[in-house]
Design a protein around this motif. Structure first.
Motif, PDB file in Angstrom:
ATOM      1  N   SER A   1       0.828  -1.209   0.000  1.00  0.00           N
ATOM      2  CA  SER A   1       0.000   0.000   0.000  1.00  0.00           C
ATOM      3  C   SER A   1       0.860   1.255   0.000  1.00  0.00           C
ATOM      4  O   SER A   1       0.550   2.235   0.662  1.00  0.00           O
ATOM      5  N   GLY A   2       1.966   1.182  -0.679  1.00  0.00           N
ATOM      6  CA  GLY A   2       2.780   2.380  -0.847  1.00  0.00           C
ATOM      7  C   GLY A   2       3.540   2.783   0.398  1.00  0.00           C
ATOM      8  O   GLY A   2       3.892   3.942   0.564  1.00  0.00           O
ATOM      9  N   GLY A   3       3.759   1.840   1.302  1.00  0.00           N
ATOM     10  CA  GLY A   3       4.612   2.121   2.455  1.00  0.00           C
ATOM     11  C   GLY A   3       3.918   2.794   3.617  1.00  0.00           C
ATOM     12  O   GLY A   3       4.557   3.187   4.582  1.00  0.00           O
ATOM     13  N   ARG A   4       2.590   2.930   3.554  1.00  0.00           N
ATOM     14  CA  ARG A   4       1.912   3.634   4.636  1.00  0.00           C
ATOM     15  C   ARG A   4       0.472   3.114   4.770  1.00  0.00           C
ATOM     16  O   ARG A   4      -0.274   3.138   3.805  1.00  0.00           O
ATOM     17  N   VAL A   5       0.098   2.616   5.937  1.00  0.00           N
ATOM     18  CA  VAL A   5      -1.292   2.178   6.167  1.00  0.00           C
ATOM     19  C   VAL A   5      -1.714   2.563   7.580  1.00  0.00           C
ATOM     20  O   VAL A   5      -0.869   2.751   8.458  1.00  0.00           O
ATOM     21  N   PRO A   6      -3.001   2.666   7.828  1.00  0.00           N
ATOM     22  CA  PRO A   6      -3.478   2.907   9.192  1.00  0.00           C
ATOM     23  C   PRO A   6      -3.141   1.724  10.096  1.00  0.00           C
ATOM     24  O   PRO A   6      -3.118   0.579   9.636  1.00  0.00           O
ATOM     25  N   VAL A   7      -2.877   1.984  11.350  1.00  0.00           N
ATOM     26  CA  VAL A   7      -2.540   0.935  12.302  1.00  0.00           C
ATOM     27  C   VAL A   7      -3.632  -0.132  12.360  1.00  0.00           C
ATOM     28  O   VAL A   7      -3.372  -1.321  12.449  1.00  0.00           O
ATOM     29  N   THR A   8      -4.891   0.322  12.261  1.00  0.00           N
ATOM     30  CA  THR A   8      -6.004  -0.627  12.369  1.00  0.00           C
ATOM     31  C   THR A   8      -5.947  -1.688  11.276  1.00  0.00           C
ATOM     32  O   THR A   8      -6.331  -2.828  11.493  1.00  0.00           O
ATOM     33  N   THR A   9      -5.449  -1.325  10.094  1.00  0.00           N
ATOM     34  CA  THR A   9      -5.342  -2.292   9.008  1.00  0.00           C
ATOM     35  C   THR A   9      -4.390  -3.414   9.406  1.00  0.00           C
ATOM     36  O   THR A   9      -4.655  -4.597   9.190  1.00  0.00           O
ATOM     37  N   LEU A  10      -3.259  -3.034  10.027  1.00  0.00           N
ATOM     38  CA  LEU A  10      -2.288  -4.040  10.430  1.00  0.00           C
ATOM     39  C   LEU A  10      -2.833  -4.899  11.571  1.00  0.00           C
ATOM     40  O   LEU A  10      -2.590  -6.086  11.647  1.00  0.00           O
ATOM     41  N   GLN A  11      -3.602  -4.252  12.439  1.00  0.00           N
ATOM     42  CA  GLN A  11      -4.146  -5.008  13.569  1.00  0.00           C
ATOM     43  C   GLN A  11      -5.143  -6.058  13.102  1.00  0.00           C
ATOM     44  O   GLN A  11      -5.374  -7.041  13.782  1.00  0.00           O
ATOM     45  N   SER A  12      -5.742  -5.845  11.918  1.00  0.00           N
ATOM     46  CA  SER A  12      -6.708  -6.834  11.441  1.00  0.00           C
ATOM     47  C   SER A  12      -6.020  -7.959  10.682  1.00  0.00           C
ATOM     48  O   SER A  12      -6.670  -8.825  10.131  1.00  0.00           O
ATOM     49  N   LEU A  13      -4.678  -7.977  10.654  1.00  0.00           N
ATOM     50  CA  LEU A  13      -3.945  -8.971   9.865  1.00  0.00           C
ATOM     51  C   LEU A  13      -3.816 -10.324  10.551  1.00  0.00           C
ATOM     52  O   LEU A  13      -3.308 -11.268   9.967  1.00  0.00           O
ATOM     53  N   ASP A  14      -4.211 -10.400  11.813  1.00  0.00           N
ATOM     54  CA  ASP A  14      -4.080 -11.660  12.527  1.00  0.00           C
ATOM     55  C   ASP A  14      -2.614 -12.026  12.769  1.00  0.00           C
ATOM     56  O   ASP A  14      -2.194 -13.153  12.555  1.00  0.00           O
ATOM     57  N   VAL A  15      -1.814 -11.037  13.165  1.00  0.00           N
ATOM     58  CA  VAL A  15      -0.462 -11.323  13.666  1.00  0.00           C
ATOM     59  C   VAL A  15      -0.400 -10.751  15.074  1.00  0.00           C
ATOM     60  O   VAL A  15      -1.144  -9.837  15.385  1.00  0.00           O
ATOM     61  N   PRO A  16       0.468 -11.283  15.953  1.00  0.00           N
ATOM     62  CA  PRO A  16       0.504 -10.775  17.326  1.00  0.00           C
ATOM     63  C   PRO A  16       0.842  -9.283  17.339  1.00  0.00           C
ATOM     64  O   PRO A  16       1.567  -8.800  16.471  1.00  0.00           O
ATOM     65  N   ARG A  17       0.322  -8.588  18.357  1.00  0.00           N
ATOM     66  CA  ARG A  17       0.576  -7.144  18.462  1.00  0.00           C
ATOM     67  C   ARG A  17       2.067  -6.840  18.584  1.00  0.00           C
ATOM     68  O   ARG A  17       2.525  -5.806  18.152  1.00  0.00           O
ATOM     69  N   THR A  18       2.803  -7.786  19.164  1.00  0.00           N
ATOM     70  CA  THR A  18       4.223  -7.532  19.411  1.00  0.00           C
ATOM     71  C   THR A  18       5.032  -7.508  18.113  1.00  0.00           C
ATOM     72  O   THR A  18       6.147  -6.991  18.092  1.00  0.00           O
ATOM     73  N   THR A  19       4.483  -8.076  17.052  1.00  0.00           N
ATOM     74  CA  THR A  19       5.214  -8.082  15.778  1.00  0.00           C
ATOM     75  C   THR A  19       5.544  -6.662  15.337  1.00  0.00           C
ATOM     76  O   THR A  19       6.677  -6.353  14.966  1.00  0.00           O
ATOM     77  N   LEU A  20       4.542  -5.810  15.414  1.00  0.00           N
ATOM     78  CA  LEU A  20       4.741  -4.410  15.027  1.00  0.00           C
ATOM     79  C   LEU A  20       5.788  -3.768  15.936  1.00  0.00           C
ATOM     80  O   LEU A  20       6.683  -3.055  15.472  1.00  0.00           O
ATOM     81  N   ALA A  21       5.677  -4.095  17.230  1.00  0.00           N
ATOM     82  CA  ALA A  21       6.630  -3.534  18.194  1.00  0.00           C
ATOM     83  C   ALA A  21       8.062  -3.921  17.831  1.00  0.00           C
ATOM     84  O   ALA A  21       8.972  -3.091  17.881  1.00  0.00           O
ATOM     85  N   THR A  22       8.245  -5.168  17.459  1.00  0.00           N
ATOM     86  CA  THR A  22       9.584  -5.641  17.101  1.00  0.00           C
ATOM     87  C   THR A  22      10.128  -4.884  15.888  1.00  0.00           C
ATOM     88  O   THR A  22      11.288  -4.461  15.864  1.00  0.00           O
ATOM     89  N   LEU A  23       9.279  -4.701  14.909  1.00  0.00           N
ATOM     90  CA  LEU A  23       9.718  -4.011  13.693  1.00  0.00           C
ATOM     91  C   LEU A  23      10.092  -2.560  13.987  1.00  0.00           C
ATOM     92  O   LEU A  23      11.033  -2.024  13.413  1.00  0.00           O
ATOM     93  N   ILE A  24       9.316  -1.954  14.915  1.00  0.00           N
ATOM     94  CA  ILE A  24       9.634  -0.566  15.283  1.00  0.00           C
ATOM     95  C   ILE A  24      10.989  -0.511  15.977  1.00  0.00           C
ATOM     96  O   ILE A  24      11.826   0.332  15.684  1.00  0.00           O
ATOM     97  N   ARG A  25      11.218  -1.496  16.871  1.00  0.00           N
ATOM     98  CA  ARG A  25      12.484  -1.507  17.612  1.00  0.00           C
ATOM     99  C   ARG A  25      13.667  -1.718  16.677  1.00  0.00           C
ATOM    100  O   ARG A  25      14.738  -1.158  16.867  1.00  0.00           O
ATOM    101  N   ARG A  26      13.450  -2.507  15.643  1.00  0.00           N
ATOM    102  CA  ARG A  26      14.546  -2.741  14.705  1.00  0.00           C
ATOM    103  C   ARG A  26      14.722  -1.569  13.727  1.00  0.00           C
ATOM    104  O   ARG A  26      15.545  -1.625  12.827  1.00  0.00           O
ATOM    105  N   GLY A  27      13.855  -0.552  13.909  1.00  0.00           N
ATOM    106  CA  GLY A  27      14.013   0.651  13.077  1.00  0.00           C
ATOM    107  C   GLY A  27      13.535   0.460  11.653  1.00  0.00           C
ATOM    108  O   GLY A  27      13.930   1.187  10.746  1.00  0.00           O
ATOM    109  N   LEU A  28      12.693  -0.542  11.425  1.00  0.00           N
ATOM    110  CA  LEU A  28      12.233  -0.801  10.056  1.00  0.00           C
ATOM    111  C   LEU A  28      10.964  -0.028   9.720  1.00  0.00           C
ATOM    112  O   LEU A  28      10.742   0.341   8.585  1.00  0.00           O
ATOM    113  N   VAL A  29      10.128   0.164  10.751  1.00  0.00           N
ATOM    114  CA  VAL A  29       8.898   0.921  10.504  1.00  0.00           C
ATOM    115  C   VAL A  29       8.731   1.956  11.610  1.00  0.00           C
ATOM    116  O   VAL A  29       9.407   1.904  12.635  1.00  0.00           O
TER     117      VAL A  29
END
Ligand SMILES: [Zn+2]
Ligand SMILES: [Zn+2]
Length: 818
Positions: free
Chosen positions: A228-256
């Motif tokens: 989606s062009g590198g940018r989506v609402p958080v709610t879209t990701l939350q509906s993906l059926d992955v643990p909430r911590t996944t996003l946290a990990t990616l943020i910590r690694r400086g990827l998103v």
């Protein structure tokens, strides 16, 4: 700056409260402030700034939420008018006018403290502390939070404030964990000002390429982002059926990264422009349009009642008038009844008005509603279409308000403030020097009366578009049917023959029965008692498919009885017919027919309603059964026969509007019959065949009905010949309800207000509802002023007698006296 401000707080008290203004704050009249009220914090509207010292110590305003007014001078004045006219608390009126509650749910944020910085530093040096009783998971989560908050860009005046929603999405922690960290003084918790995040939303952006190792969940998330062009609402990701911590990990690694971004307009994603939609108007429509345009151009208040028979093309006139307002750079509001705003209607509106339209309907979430409100306030959307509360839309330079189906009872709010949106539309138009157009095939007595008294211009659309003929109506006397057949019929012999005939000719049929469920009454033949709701003096309705008994007033449900709950007898009978049973009956009579049902049990949202109507229009249905909902559908083309079964039940109720409602319903449903040049037919079954409401509806004679009904209203001193209010006294304790209504009754007797008739106290027709025992008074007066003076004095007396304000309901211009 003045020292004090008076604030209207949303509580059931008829007064504003005085607060002290802190030195650094600058509240504005018409803006919101956060104030302490009893043990709570509340949002109120500033109604006055002044230096008058109050008699008791004033508490301090906690924060100023708006730098500019959210209610302009005109809407403030309208709010005061409503509070005065409907005797409603001002704070509750303002709350109704402002659909911004969503802005306060997300108003919490966190900052890191020096202790928090220290804890983060120590954890980074030595790993986990040995003396900690916390689990390693908990420690890790706390570390994530501190790390995230500390990593934000600091603000000039200290560490950054991170909104709770952002923080939890980024780190995947619970609110409890955050609260624990506040107790340890690692974080401080603060109210975030509403003005600041009113129209913001959270997004996730992809920061850098992610060539490195990712697990499946992380990959899924990153792929979604990339797609989606590198940018989506958080709610879209939350509906993906992955643990909430996944996003946290990616943020910590400086990827998103999580961003606060302005909210999107979620209702319309298209960058639509106003189209060159051509309205093909006949001469009556054109002259109605010309009248409306002239009035708008005059920039003076005027009212128009557009009386157009069913199928005469009122909507085209509305839309054409609105477009000319838009072309002149001004604003218009179109009010529609609850059921009117289907997705197809919305699509048409976008087609005609492009991004200039804001659509307000009941299916919007609080946040979507707030977004629409801000679009209107900013001037991005000057065409507003919506149900009841859209009459408060914050448009500037209002030129035109249109009320479609102005007689519809969904315009009356049945909770405080009990306003009628049609009447508010008229008042608002007056305040704005704008034009108000009330449209209907069956205008309310009040509006037609006003038009006849030259308060409004009366404009008629006397013909159906394309000269389509009106349907023939045949009345079937159901008492005679009973005598001739020897038993109660649901479908008369005549109606059965007509349905069969239409089905054979591959034409479509609609049958109206204005009562949902399977059987409306369960009766014991031994003791004679009905099965009633626990909370209401109302018979429970049997719903066969759901296999339960339901109260249609409070929603209480009970199992289907095998024996009488009063005496244990097994002779319980299920009596009467609702739409569910009618559908079953028709299936049995016409097994080949494709049948659908429209009522509140089959329709959960506008989509369901529209899907069924589409199926009918596409020829996928032969027979449609339903409650009054089917009388309200726009654009039904193929139906050549309408059967009306038990639409006259209301005529047996103790309600002075029963005849008017029945006439309107019969006229509206009859208007559905007819296809192209083929005239439709209506078979109207009734137990009241001589009643004038039935007779005039059968002859499509609005004027005849109107004259007759006005005579009755005049004799009985009912509206429009007098102003009316219903005063309901209620309590879940019978003693209180009796005592309070007695107190008020004695007061009415003793004070004898000249020119005001008081009937009561009497038990309300529904004596018990939602656990409350109910007594009422009906007040009538030819003088609106006297009526309201009496009501105001009565409320003051009630307060003095310590009767809680919430237990005395004043309903000015009540539509229902039940
Ligand atoms: Zn019994
Ligand atoms: Zn109930």
């Amino acid at each position: 700056m003045p020292e004090f401000c008076d604030v209207a707080v949303p509580v059931p008290l008829d007064m504003a409260f005085t607060y002290r203004i802190p030195p650094d704050a600058t509240p504005v009249v018409g803006g919101r402030v956060l104030v302490p009220f009893r043990q709570q914090r509340m949002t109120g509207i500033v109604v006055e700034l002044h230096d008058r010292q109050p008699s008791v110590t004033a508490k301090k305003v906690l924060s100023v939420l708006d730098a500019v007014p959210v209610l302009d001078e005109q809407l403030l004045r309208l709010g005061h008018w409503i509070a005065d006219y409907y005797l409603a608390p001002l704070g509750e009126v303002f709350r109704t006018m402002l659909p911004l509650s969503a802005e306060f749910k997300r108003s919490i944020g966190y900052r890191i403290t020096e202790d928090g910085q220290m804890a983060l530093h120590l954890a980074g040096m030595s790993g986990s502390s040995a003396r900690s009783r916390r689990s390693p998971e908990e420690q890790a989560a706390e570390f994530r939070v501190l790390d995230y908050v500390a990593g934000r860009e600091p603000e000039p005046d200290g560490p950054v404030l991170v909104r709770e929603e952002t923080l939890r999405s980024a780190t995947g922690v619970s609110r409890t964990l955050l609260e624990g960290m506040v107790r340890k003084k690692w974080l401080v918790r603060e109210d975030v000002s509403a003005a600041r995040d009113a129209t913001r939303t959270m997004k996730v952006a992809l920061l850098k390429s992610t060539e490195g190792k990712l697990n499946d969940n992380q990959r899924k998330l990153v792929d979604t982002l990339a797609a989606s062009g590198g940018r989506v609402p958080v709610t879209t990701l939350q509906s993906l059926d992955v643990p909430r911590t996944t996003l946290a990990t990616l943020i910590r690694r400086g990827l998103v990264e999580i961003l606060d971004a302005p909210a999107d307009f979620t209702v319309s994603r298209t960058k639509a422009r106003p189209s060159l939609f051509e309205f093909d108007l006949n001469s009556a429509q054109q002259s109605a349009l010309a009248r409306a345009r002239e009035s708008v151009a005059a920039r003076k208040f005027s009212g128009m009642l557009l009386h157009g028979i069913t199928g005469s093309g009122k909507t085209a006139v509305y839309l054409a008038a609105m477009r000319s307002v838009l072309e002149a750079g001004r604003a218009a509001i179109l009010l529609v009844p609850e059921i009117g705003l289907t997705p197809a209607v919305a699509a048409d509106l976008h087609q005609i008005f492009g991004d200039e339209v804001a659509i307000l309907h009941s299916a919007l979430s609080d946040r979507e509603r707030a977004e629409q409100w801000h679009r209107i306030k900013r001037g991005d959307a000057r065409m507003v279409v919506g149900t009841r509360s859209a009459v408060f839309a914050p448009v500037a330079d209002l030129a035109l308000i249109i009320v479609d189906e102005e007689h519809d009872s969904s315009y009356k709010q049945e909770e405080t403030p009990r306003y009628h949106a049609r009447d508010i539309a008229v008042i608002r138009a007056k305040m704005a020097n704008a034009v108000v157009v009330l449209g209907s095939a069956t205008p309310s007595l009040e509006s037609y009366f006003n038009a006849k008294k030259n308060k409004y211009a009366l404009v008629e659309l006397p013909d159906r578009v394309e000269q389509r003929p009106l349907p023939e109506v045949e009345i079937i006397d159901m008492r005679q049917e009973y005598q001739e057949t020897g038993h109660e019929q649901v479908i008369s012999r005549k109606l059965a023959v007509e349905i069969k005939d239409r089905l054979e000719r591959k034409e479509q049929v609609m049958v109206l029965l204005n009562r949902r469920g399977y059987s409306p009454v369960v009766l014991c033949r031994t003791c004679g008692k009905k099965l009633e709701c626990q909370n209401c003096a109302i018979a429970l309705t049997h719903h066969k498919r759901e296999h339960k008994m339901v109260c249609h007033y409070c929603g209480y449900t009970a199992p289907v009885p095998k024996a009488c709950v009063h005496c244990g007898s097994e002779y319980v009978y299920f009596l009467g017919t609702g739409s569910e049973k009618l559908e079953e009956l028709l299936h049995a009579m016409f097994p080949q027919a494709r049948i659908a049902r429209l009522d509140r049990d089959t329709v959960r949202g506008h989509e369901d309603f529209e899907r069924t109507l589409n199926a009918l229009n596409e020829g996928e249905l032969d027979l449609l059964v339903g409650t009054q909902m089917i009388a309200k559908g726009h654009d039904i083309h193929g139906v050549t026969l309408v059967g009306v079964v038990g639409a006259d039940v209301a005529l047996g109720l103790p309600d002075f509007r029963a005849a008017e409602r029945t006439f309107q319903l019969l006229t509206q449903v009859a208007g559905r019959a007819g296809r192209g040049q083929t005239p439709g037919k209506v078979v109207l079954q009734t137990y009241f065949q001589d009643h004038y409401a039935v007779q005039y509806a059968a002859h499509h004679d609005f004027i005849g009905f109107y004259e007759k009904e006005l005579q009755f209203r005049s004799w009985m001193h009912y509206p429009p010949y007098s102003a009316l209010a219903n005063v309901l006294v209620r309590s879940d304790k019978l003693d209180d309800a009796l005592r309070w209504s007695g107190t008020l009754g004695r007061w009415f007797d003793a004070t004898r207000h000249e020119g005001v008739r008081v009937l009561g106290p009497a038990a309300a027709p529904i004596t018990r509802l939602k656990r409350d025992y109910r007594y009422h008074f009906v007040l009538k007066s030819p003088s609106r002023e006297r009526l309201n003076t009496t009501l105001r004095a009565m409320l003051a007396h009630a307060t003095q007698q310590k009767i809680p304000r919430t237990q005395v309901i004043v309903d000015v211009d009540a539509l229902w006296l039940m």
